[in-house]
Design a protein around this motif. Structure first.
Motif, PDB file in Angstrom:
ATOM      1  N   ARG A  38      18.929  43.964  -6.538  1.00 61.80           N
ATOM      2  CA  ARG A  38      19.581  43.444  -5.337  1.00 61.80           C
ATOM      3  C   ARG A  38      20.284  42.118  -5.641  1.00 61.80           C
ATOM      4  O   ARG A  38      19.846  41.057  -5.206  1.00 61.80           O
ATOM      5  N   PRO A  39      21.382  42.146  -6.381  1.00 58.73           N
ATOM      6  CA  PRO A  39      22.093  40.891  -6.647  1.00 58.73           C
ATOM      7  C   PRO A  39      22.598  40.257  -5.364  1.00 58.73           C
ATOM      8  O   PRO A  39      23.017  40.965  -4.440  1.00 58.73           O
ATOM      9  N   PRO A  40      22.531  38.946  -5.266  1.00 56.46           N
ATOM     10  CA  PRO A  40      23.004  38.282  -4.047  1.00 56.46           C
ATOM     11  C   PRO A  40      24.509  38.472  -3.864  1.00 56.46           C
ATOM     12  O   PRO A  40      25.275  38.426  -4.825  1.00 56.46           O
ATOM     13  N   ALA A  41      24.916  38.674  -2.641  1.00 57.57           N
ATOM     14  CA  ALA A  41      26.329  38.916  -2.339  1.00 57.57           C
ATOM     15  C   ALA A  41      27.133  37.623  -2.432  1.00 57.57           C
ATOM     16  O   ALA A  41      26.639  36.541  -2.108  1.00 57.57           O
ATOM     17  N   ASP A  42      28.381  37.769  -2.860  1.00 61.36           N
ATOM     18  CA  ASP A  42      29.292  36.627  -2.909  1.00 61.36           C
ATOM     19  C   ASP A  42      30.110  36.617  -1.619  1.00 61.36           C
ATOM     20  O   ASP A  42      31.314  36.887  -1.609  1.00 61.36           O
ATOM     21  N   ASP A  43      29.428  36.313  -0.527  1.00 63.31           N
ATOM     22  CA  ASP A  43      30.047  36.427   0.796  1.00 63.31           C
ATOM     23  C   ASP A  43      30.109  35.109   1.557  1.00 63.31           C
ATOM     24  O   ASP A  43      30.496  35.077   2.730  1.00 63.31           O
ATOM     25  N   GLY A  44      29.717  34.014   0.902  1.00 60.27           N
ATOM     26  CA  GLY A  44      29.764  32.718   1.554  1.00 60.27           C
ATOM     27  C   GLY A  44      28.601  32.431   2.484  1.00 60.27           C
ATOM     28  O   GLY A  44      28.487  31.323   3.013  1.00 60.27           O
ATOM     29  N   ALA A  45      27.725  33.407   2.689  1.00 54.89           N
ATOM     30  CA  ALA A  45      26.554  33.212   3.544  1.00 54.89           C
ATOM     31  C   ALA A  45      25.471  32.468   2.768  1.00 54.89           C
ATOM     32  O   ALA A  45      25.347  32.610   1.552  1.00 54.89           O
ATOM     33  N   ALA A  46      24.660  31.693   3.477  1.00 53.60           N
ATOM     34  CA  ALA A  46      23.586  30.943   2.837  1.00 53.60           C
ATOM     35  C   ALA A  46      22.508  31.888   2.325  1.00 53.60           C
ATOM     36  O   ALA A  46      22.106  32.829   3.006  1.00 53.60           O
ATOM     37  N   LYS A  47      22.066  31.632   1.105  1.00 55.85           N
ATOM     38  CA  LYS A  47      21.023  32.430   0.466  1.00 55.85           C
ATOM     39  C   LYS A  47      19.705  31.660   0.487  1.00 55.85           C
ATOM     40  O   LYS A  47      19.694  30.433   0.675  1.00 55.85           O
ATOM     41  N   PRO A  48      18.567  32.352   0.275  1.00 59.25           N
ATOM     42  CA  PRO A  48      17.305  31.623   0.125  1.00 59.25           C
ATOM     43  C   PRO A  48      17.431  30.573  -0.984  1.00 59.25           C
ATOM     44  O   PRO A  48      17.901  30.887  -2.083  1.00 59.25           O
ATOM     45  N   GLY A  49      17.076  29.353  -0.676  1.00 60.73           N
ATOM     46  CA  GLY A  49      17.302  28.255  -1.594  1.00 60.73           C
ATOM     47  C   GLY A  49      18.468  27.387  -1.170  1.00 60.73           C
ATOM     48  O   GLY A  49      18.644  26.287  -1.686  1.00 60.73           O
TER      49      GLY A  49
END
Length: 332
Positions: free
Chosen positions: A236-247
């Motif tokens: 599940r690679p994090p999306a490059d969508d500009g949304a805040a990720k955990p961390g």
């Protein structure tokens, strides 16, 4: 396509490589087989992988701080994902040999980032540590908590790795996930960790060292649960969508805690090991060691939500599995 696993002869690296191969992945691993602890154990882990998976798991001896060795490890292979677990481990050893941590954990991590950049990998998953939380007194530890007061050089290098990864995720849009591991134990574990040390001493009739008078708590996490979390993150690679990720990153870079979500008293761990070994421990009480912390406890809400991470191994079952493995491995 191939998954590169660094530190493949290490405790977690061996288990992750086995899980990847078991689900049909092609794996190439790199490890320098250093003597931080007995290299014979590392060779035994590699032999276990060869016996179980044959050519599905390839091994290259090399140091991640050596960029040429890294290039050689992946030459001619279609590596599209990386699980970066190689590091100089241990809080206390960082007081004795700090340069080893700078070489492996800092220079080595930059080399991995450059490799990921050059290969344009789909995802780089790397090992961080619960040590980054330092002397944080608010439990459980959350990925949103500040982690800028490390109490050991080891912790400082792991926090630095997270910052380096954030920079590369921002500049080069490399999808990355950092995993803060909490006190991993189980079969094929590390000889300098408490579960191993206590088991070996109790079975040999030798005293165990109990630090801080036993007033310590740890989020002991069984190896199978950790491996499940690593593979779930890899998929599940994090999306490059500009949304805040955990961390907190808005780049394709997420950070998660992987722990058992249960802080056990050190005295309880000793009792469980005594039960599994069938004999009592002889306790020697010692003060807190420099660089150590009194408690760790993982908030895993983000990992549960995003990765489906649900650790299920109780300390009783996990310790029994380790003691059974230890007896079998050393013919005790």
């Amino acid at each position: 396509m191939t998954v590169l696993v660094t530190g493949i002869a290490g405790f977690i690296g061996h288990a992750v490589a086995a899980a990847l191969a078991a689900r049909g992945e092609q794996v190439v691993g790199i490890d320098n087989l250093n003597d931080y602890y007995d290299p014979a154990l590392k060779q035994a882990r590699l032999a276990d992988l060869r016996a179980r998976f044959g050519d599905a798991v390839a091994f290259v001896k090399g140091d991640i701080a050596d960029d040429e060795a890294l290039d050689a490890a992946v030459a001619g292979r279609q590596v599209d994902r990386i699980v970066h677990l190689a590091a100089q481990a241990g809080v206390r050893y960082s007081l004795e040999n700090p340069r080893a941590y700078v070489r492996s954990n800092l220079a080595g991590h930059v080399n991995m980032l450059e490799l990921a950049r050059g290969l344009a990998v789909r995802h780089l998953v790397y090992a961080s540590s619960s040590s980054v939380y330092g002397g944080n007194r608010q439990l459980p530890f959350r990925v949103e908590d500040r982690a800028d007061h490390p109490v050991s050089l080891y912790a400082a290098t792991k926090k630095s790795d997270e910052l380096l990864s954030e920079s590369y995720a921002h500049l080069f849009r490399i999808p990355q996930t950092g995993l803060r591991f909490f006190t991993v134990y189980g079969p094929w574990g590390r000889p300098e960790m408490a579960v191993w040390l206590f088991t070996a001493a109790i079975l040999a009739g030798q005293p165990i060292k109990v630090f801080n008078g036993g007033a310590m708590r740890r989020d002991f996490t069984y190896i199978d649960d950790i491996v499940a979390g690593v593979l779930a993150a890899l998929d599940r690679p994090p999306a490059d969508d500009g949304a805040a990720k955990p961390g907190g990153s808005i780049s394709p870079h997420a950070i998660y805690n992987l722990g058992n979500n249960n802080a056990e008293e050190l005295t309880r761990l000793i009792e469980v090991i005594e039960e599994a070994c069938g004999r009592p421990a002889v306790r020697e009480l010692h003060p807190m060691q420099p660089g150590d912390v009194s408690a760790t406890y993982a908030d895993i809400a983000a990992a549960a939500r995003d990765l489906g991470f649900t650790p299920s191994t109780s300390i009783e079952r996990g310790v029994r599995a380790f003691v059974d493995w230890y007896r079998a491995h050393y013919a005790i």
